[in-house]
Design a protein around this motif. Structure first.
Motif, PDB file in Angstrom:
ATOM      1  N   UNK A   5      12.204   7.472  -2.989  1.00  0.00           N
ATOM      2  CA  UNK A   5      12.955   8.716  -3.193  1.00  0.00           C
ATOM      3  C   UNK A   5      13.166   9.446  -1.873  1.00  0.00           C
ATOM      4  N   UNK A   6      12.139   9.454  -1.037  1.00  0.00           N
ATOM      5  CA  UNK A   6      12.259  10.094   0.272  1.00  0.00           C
ATOM      6  C   UNK A   6      13.287   9.370   1.145  1.00  0.00           C
ATOM      7  N   UNK A   7      13.281   8.049   1.060  1.00  0.00           N
ATOM      8  CA  UNK A   7      14.246   7.266   1.831  1.00  0.00           C
ATOM      9  C   UNK A   7      15.662   7.563   1.357  1.00  0.00           C
TER      10      UNK A   7
ATOM     11  N   UNK B 182      13.099  -2.017  -3.962  1.00  0.00           N
ATOM     12  CA  UNK B 182      12.589  -1.368  -5.177  1.00  0.00           C
ATOM     13  C   UNK B 182      12.550  -2.377  -6.323  1.00  0.00           C
ATOM     14  N   UNK B 183      13.598  -3.168  -6.477  1.00  0.00           N
ATOM     15  CA  UNK B 183      13.625  -4.185  -7.538  1.00  0.00           C
ATOM     16  C   UNK B 183      12.501  -5.200  -7.345  1.00  0.00           C
ATOM     17  N   UNK B 184      12.264  -5.597  -6.093  1.00  0.00           N
ATOM     18  CA  UNK B 184      11.192  -6.538  -5.799  1.00  0.00           C
ATOM     19  C   UNK B 184       9.823  -5.971  -6.133  1.00  0.00           C
ATOM     20  N   UNK B 185       9.641  -4.701  -5.881  1.00  0.00           N
ATOM     21  CA  UNK B 185       8.364  -4.047  -6.205  1.00  0.00           C
ATOM     22  C   UNK B 185       8.166  -3.980  -7.708  1.00  0.00           C
TER      23      UNK B 185
ATOM     24  N   UNK C 225       0.812  -1.223   0.000  1.00  0.00           N
ATOM     25  CA  UNK C 225       0.000   0.000   0.000  1.00  0.00           C
ATOM     26  C   UNK C 225       0.845   1.272   0.000  1.00  0.00           C
ATOM     27  N   UNK C 226       2.126   1.149   0.272  1.00  0.00           N
ATOM     28  CA  UNK C 226       3.015   2.314   0.301  1.00  0.00           C
ATOM     29  C   UNK C 226       3.411   2.679  -1.122  1.00  0.00           C
ATOM     30  N   UNK C 227       3.360   3.953  -1.430  1.00  0.00           N
ATOM     31  CA  UNK C 227       3.722   4.445  -2.761  1.00  0.00           C
ATOM     32  C   UNK C 227       5.195   4.156  -3.046  1.00  0.00           C
ATOM     33  N   UNK C 228       5.476   3.762  -4.266  1.00  0.00           N
ATOM     34  CA  UNK C 228       6.858   3.507  -4.673  1.00  0.00           C
ATOM     35  C   UNK C 228       7.686   4.791  -4.634  1.00  0.00           C
TER      36      UNK C 228
END
Length: 63
Positions: free
Chosen positions: A25-27, A56-59, A18-21
Motif C-alpha cells: 500500500x505504501x508503494x 503481491x500475487x506471488x505473496x 519478512x516484509x509486511x504485505x
C-alpha cells in the motif's frame, strides 16, 4: 536519489518474506505521488504497478 532506484529498492524489499504485505500500500501511494509530481511517466507508472501486482500475487500464492 532517482525515483527509479527508490522504486526498485521498495519492490525488492517487498519480495522479502519478512516484509509486511501492507508495505504494498505504501508503494502504491508513493507511485501515485511520483506520477502526480511528474517524477515518473504514465508508462513508467504502469510498468511499476505491473511489477507490484506480480509481487503481491506471488505473496498471496505462497500464503
Amino acid at each position: 536519489m532517482s525515483p527509479h532506484v527508490l522504486i526498485d529498492q521498495m519492490l525488492d524489499a517487498l519480495m522479502h518474506p519478512a516484509t509486511s504485505a501492507c508495505f504494498a500500500t505504501d508503494i502504491q501511494r508513493q507511485l501515485t505521488e511520483m506520477l502526480a509530481d511528474q517524477r515518473i511517466t504514465i508508462e513508467e507508472f504502469n510498468h511499476y504497478c505491473g511489477r507490484l501486482n506480480k509481487i503481491v500475487d506471488g505473496r498471496k500464492e505462497v500464503a
